[in-house]
Scaffold this active site. Structure first.
Site, PDB file in Angstrom:
ATOM      1  N   GLY A 161      13.172  90.719  37.369  1.00 38.04           N
ATOM      2  CA  GLY A 161      13.989  89.494  36.968  1.00 38.04           C
ATOM      3  C   GLY A 161      12.993  88.307  36.806  1.00 38.04           C
ATOM      4  N   GLY A 208      13.152  82.907  40.549  1.00 27.98           N
ATOM      5  CA  GLY A 208      14.321  82.164  41.254  1.00 27.98           C
ATOM      6  C   GLY A 208      15.735  82.792  41.148  1.00 27.98           C
ATOM      7  N   THR A 209      15.604  84.146  40.851  1.00 29.11           N
ATOM      8  CA  THR A 209      17.042  84.850  40.941  1.00 29.11           C
ATOM      9  C   THR A 209      17.126  85.588  42.220  1.00 29.11           C
ATOM     10  OG1 THR A 209      15.672  86.694  39.869  1.00 29.11           O
ATOM     11  CG2 THR A 209      16.802  85.147  38.474  1.00 29.11           C
ATOM     12  N   GLY A 210      16.160  85.326  43.212  1.00 28.78           N
ATOM     13  CA  GLY A 210      16.654  86.004  44.455  1.00 28.78           C
ATOM     14  C   GLY A 210      16.036  87.310  44.713  1.00 28.78           C
ATOM     15  N   HIS A 258      16.651  58.300  17.186  1.00 22.19           N
ATOM     16  CA  HIS A 258      16.414  59.871  17.134  1.00 22.19           C
ATOM     17  C   HIS A 258      17.290  60.516  17.903  1.00 22.19           C
ATOM     18  CE1 HIS A 258      13.231  62.899  17.673  1.00 22.19           C
ATOM     19  NE2 HIS A 258      13.932  63.227  18.577  1.00 22.19           N
ATOM     20  N   GLU A 259      17.943  60.023  19.038  1.00 20.04           N
ATOM     21  CA  GLU A 259      18.940  60.873  20.010  1.00 20.04           C
ATOM     22  C   GLU A 259      20.449  60.705  19.118  1.00 20.04           C
ATOM     23  OE1 GLU A 259      17.837  62.581  21.985  1.00 20.04           O
ATOM     24  OE2 GLU A 259      16.109  61.593  22.314  1.00 20.04           O
ATOM     25  N   ASP A 279      10.453  68.971  19.614  1.00 19.75           N
ATOM     26  CA  ASP A 279      11.552  69.607  18.621  1.00 19.75           C
ATOM     27  C   ASP A 279      10.771  70.369  17.485  1.00 19.75           C
ATOM     28  OD1 ASP A 279      13.438  68.106  19.905  1.00 19.75           O
ATOM     29  OD2 ASP A 279      13.186  66.172  18.758  1.00 19.75           O
TER      30      ASP A 279
END
Length: 672
Positions: free
Chosen positions: A194, A197-199, A416-417, A492
């Site tokens: 996996g 960080g999924t345990g 831009h945003e 982007d």
């Protein structure tokens, strides 16, 4: 023993040895000449000596208090009888101390010296053989053993199917006889696959904790050293130690460090990593029999593991630990919030919706960041404001309000945003806009945050095209308003190029290229793919490039058209951003509805006080309205379905009753 204690011990031993050595040398070198009895007797007879002192093998002769003769003698060469004769015959005085009844130190020093020499040799032998020296223990395993794991399945949330699979492993360890009676074989290994960080490691600890068995944990990189044969030796030593603690669990974290495909290195068959892997394969399912030892391993690169390692009999089960869904995130947040004081208005359902794509480690980090922010503000309870800031901090990094931004840069960032946000609102398949800001976070000068309504696993072609258009919205806004372009769109453009190329080469979304895949899903593995080459011609490569440019150009033209038609909204949003720096979903909706700048400012001022107290209020209100709308639509749909069903049921029944015939007493022959 710690390093400081070792230094102190060796220093004390060194000082004692030096003192003993000095005392011995002094006793050997400090004496005068060796005694000559005839010479002493001549002095006595001549009356040149009136007193003799014998002490510790030293003889000193005096005349009127002055030393006239001094010498040393051996243990058997002088005694008190000789002095008695001289005293009787010549009238001299003497004092005699028996050397065999010497001082206490004369006995202690030799004994202590011998003991110290023995201790020094013992320490040297122990260090060369034991754990203190790496010179002789580098071939030993570095596994850490824990026989009292506190983690349980209740500490792991958001992965119910994975827990169900691992619960069988726990049952195997607890009651192996039950399965053996049915002819079932205990799994040799379980591979947890996996994203980071999924345990995966937490799952392994939970299995050991539930089964209450010893837990041997080691990293894949701990096997390999610069010395040839060390890795294989450590594998053997690890399983030898595990055999003594059966049943037990051996957990290898990041197994891809040692389990890569063989034949991919540059060292040939004698490569150290390959020897280590060969030994691991033999220990798991070869000539060695290791019943009661379950090997668990974790990796996020299962694509590069050796096929022999993945076959049944070694890693019998592969459990894929995926990113949690919205319900899983809510459960994980509740687990990590057990020991944290939360404000009463904190809503985990809203938090789980806002954290789409977060792993378990990200969610734990989110709550930790919120706790740190709460402590920094000298508050007693973690509130929505800190949680909201924690989400943005995990995603984008901390705000940099103190950074000096010129008016020119602020204007470019605002347009831009705004371009991103407006395209996202106008495109049907884009995610809803949650927040737009020109405050720098991390490497970004500003950001537009969108939040998906659900956790869709599939991306349709229409959604990808809208996403490309949204990503190009910032660059297009600069072209239309600033009349120039900046470097702010570099990320982007990278994402746009990646999406468009995958649409053509991997996902079959180009009519001209067709349903053909021209690239691999996995990253290049140098050892395996170093001789790989493109399986298509230069003409096909040129066609792929043309299709990629076609997708990007079409999205660019569409973005130009949309922003040109909505230029008023673009200018209004940029002006509000320059003035207020951050806007949210409601302000974006007001701008798209054509409200004036003054109306938007009035709306923001009205919410300003409430936002200070509860930043989640607008999101909670939106979720409540969404749930009410969905419930109303569901109710209307069910009611309409019931009406249609009733109509369909009534009509055929009436017609059947009209056609239904009464029973007749006629015989079949009469009917004919």
């Amino acid at each position: 023993m710690s390093k400081t204690a070792k230094i102190v011990l060796w220093s004390i031993l060194g000082v004692i040895l030096i003192v003993i050595l000095i005392s011995v040398l002094t006793s050997l070198l400090s004496g005068g000449k060796e005694i000559n009895y005839s010479e002493v007797e001549q002095h006595v007879v001549a009356g040149e000596i009136d007193k003799i002192v014998v002490d510790d093998y030293n003889l000193i002769c005096y005349k009127d208090g002055r030393v006239v003769y001094e010498a040393t003698y051996g243990r058997t060469e002088f005694d008190a009888q000789q002095l008695d004769e001289w005293a009787t015959k010549y009238g001299i005085k003497y004092t005699y101390t028996d050397p065999n009844a010497g001082s206490f130190l004369s006995y202690v020093f030799p004994i202590v010296g011998v003991l110290l020499v023995c201790v020094v040799f013992w320490l040297l032998i122990r260090q060369t053989q034991g754990g203190g020296s790496k010179a002789m223990s580098f071939a030993k395993t570095k596994a850490r053993v824990n026989s009292n794991i506190k983690v349980r399945f209740s500490d792991v949330a958001g992965a119910e199917e994975e827990k169900a699979e691992l619960a069988e492993v726990v049952e195997f360890l607890k009651s192996p006889r039950k399965f053996a009676d049915l002819g079932a074989r205990i799994p040799k290994g379980v591979l947890l696959v996996g994203p980071p960080g999924t345990g995966k490691t937490l799952f392994a600890k939970a299995v050991a904790g539930e089964a209450n068995v010893p837990f041997f944990s080691i990293s894949g990189s701990d096997f390999v050293e610069m010395f040839v044969g060390v890795g294989a030796s450590r594998v053997r030593d690890l399983f030898d130690a595990a055999k003594k603690s059966q049943p037990c669990i051996v957990f290898i974290d990041e197994i891809d460090a040692v389990g890569r495909q063989r034949g991919t290195g540059l060292g040939g068959g004698h490569d150290e990593r390959e020897q280590t892997l060969n030994q691991l394969l033999v220990q798991m399912d070869g000539f060695e029999t290791n019943e009661g030892i379950i090997v668990m391993a974790a990796t996020n690169r299962a694509d590069i593991l050796d096929p022999a390692l993945l076959r049944p009999g070694r890693f019998d089960r592969q459990i894929h630990v995926n990113l949690p869904d919205v319900r899983g995130r809510e459960s994980i947040l509740k687990v990590h919030a057990r020991n944290k004081p939360l404000a009463p208005d904190v809503n985990f359902k809203i938090l789980s919706r806002m954290t789409s794509g977060f792993s378990g480690a990200d969610l734990e980090n989110l709550l930790n960041e919120a706790a740190i922010l709460t402590a920094r503000a000298n508050k007693k309870m973690i509130g929505n404001k800190e949680l909201f800031e924690g989400i943005n901090k995990v995603l984008l990094g901390p705000q940099k309000k103190s950074r000096l931004v010129t008016e020119s840069d602020k204007r470019i960032t605002a347009y831009h945003e705004s371009g991103h946000a407006i395209i996202a609102k106008l495109c049907k398949h884009c995610d809803p806009v949650q927040e737009v800001s020109i405050i720098a976070r991390g490497m970004a000068a500003g950001y537009t945050m969108t939040r998906p309504d659900n956790d869709d696993n599939h991306m349709t072609k229409a959604k990808l095209i809208d996403l490309v258009c949204e990503l190009l919205g910032g660059r297009v806004a600069e072209e239309l308003v600033i009349k120039d372009v900046s470097t702010g769109a570099s990320n982007d453009l990278q994402r746009v190029t990646e999406i468009a190329r995958k649409m053509v080469t991997e996902w079959g979304m180009s009519e001209r290229v067709g349903l053909v895949t021209y690239s691999a899903d996995n990253p290049i593995f140098l050892g395996r793919d170093m001789e790989a080459h493109n399986s298509y011609s230069e003409e096909t490569a040129g066609m792929i490039d043309e299709e990629v440019h076609k997708i990007i150009s079409a999205a660019h033209d569409r973005a130009v058209k949309l922003l040109t038609e909505n230029r008023k909204a673009l200018d209004t949003m940029a002006r509000v951003l320059i003035e207020r720096e951050t806007i949210y979903t409601e302000e974006v909706d007001l701008i798209m509805d054509g409200k004036s700048v003054e109306e938007i400012y009035a709306y923001m001022d009205r919410y300003e006080k409430e936002e200070r107290e509860n930043p989640f209020k607008r999101f909670m209100d939106a979720e409540v309205n969404k749930e009410k709308t969905a419930a109303k639509k569901t109710e209307e749909a069910e009611q309409k379905a019931d009406e249609n069903a009733a109509k369909k049921t009534d009509a055929p029944v009436d017609r059947v009753e009209e056609k239904e015939e009464k029973p007749s007493s006629e015989t079949p022959e009469e009917k004919k």
